[in-house]
Design an enzyme around this catalytic site. Structure first.
Site, short mmCIF file in Angstrom:
data_model
loop_
_atom_site.label_atom_id
_atom_site.label_comp_id
_atom_site.label_asym_id
_atom_site.label_seq_id
_atom_site.Cartn_x
_atom_site.Cartn_y
_atom_site.Cartn_z
N HIS A 175 10.20 36.52 13.51
CA HIS A 175 8.86 35.97 13.75
C HIS A 175 8.74 35.36 15.15
O HIS A 175 8.07 34.35 15.34
CB HIS A 175 8.48 34.92 12.69
CG HIS A 175 8.39 35.51 11.33
ND1 HIS A 175 9.44 35.56 10.47
CD2 HIS A 175 7.35 36.10 10.69
CE1 HIS A 175 9.06 36.14 9.34
NE2 HIS A 175 7.80 36.48 9.44
N CYS A 209 2.99 50.43 24.91
CA CYS A 209 3.89 49.30 24.67
C CYS A 209 3.88 48.28 25.81
O CYS A 209 4.46 47.21 25.69
CB CYS A 209 5.32 49.79 24.42
SG CYS A 209 5.46 50.82 22.95
N GLU A 232 13.88 50.68 14.96
CA GLU A 232 12.62 50.14 15.45
C GLU A 232 11.43 50.74 14.71
O GLU A 232 10.47 50.04 14.38
CB GLU A 232 12.50 50.41 16.95
CG GLU A 232 11.27 49.81 17.58
CD GLU A 232 11.17 50.12 19.05
OE1 GLU A 232 10.90 49.19 19.81
OE2 GLU A 232 11.36 51.29 19.43
#
Length: 138
Positions: free
Chosen positions: A80, A33, A126
């Site tokens: 987005h 990540c 998540e």
């Protein structure tokens, strides 16, 4: 007291890394990540408000009012987008934990202004295995 929970979704990206840490430390703490190119999630959020039932409407809060707040303050802001670019994460790594806290801070006061309800809990989903809650203990 009664609670109402509403669910929402939005896609967003983030990079988990601290600019003040060496590359090796970011990789050790955040693993894949920490990739500087980032990665995305289709986040789910579940917002729970709590309060007394309004005797006139029979509701704790008009769901349309909550939907409008979420569209304006959360979805329009994060959907987005690269979370790292948002000022809310200027000093915080945009982990799902910090996202839950940021959403709570953004919505707690506006929800309270809608009447007698208060924001009880914010859950960020998540991944299918990872959820994070910021709110009052149950």
């Amino acid at each position: 007291m009664i609670t109402l929970t509403r669910r929402y979704r939005f896609p967003a990206a983030h990079v988990l890394r601290r600019p003040d840490w060496p590359e090796a430390e970011n990789a050790r703490v955040y693993g894949k990540c920490a990739n500087p190119n980032g990665h995305g999630h289709d986040y789910g959020i579940e917002l729970t408000v709590a309060g007394p039932i309004d005797p006139a409407t029979g509701r704790v809060l008009d769901p349309d009012r909550l939907d409008a707040l979420v569209r304006e303050r959360i979805l329009a802001r994060f959907s987005h987008r690269m979370l790292n670019d948002d000022p809310l994460f200027e000093r915080a790594v945009p982990t799902a934990e910090n996202l839950a806290l940021a959403i709570r801070r953004e919505l707690a006061e506006p929800v309270t202004r809608t009447g007698t309800a208060r924001l009880w809990n914010v859950r960020v989903v998540e991944t299918p295995r990872n959820t994070f809650d910021a709110g009052e203990p149950r």
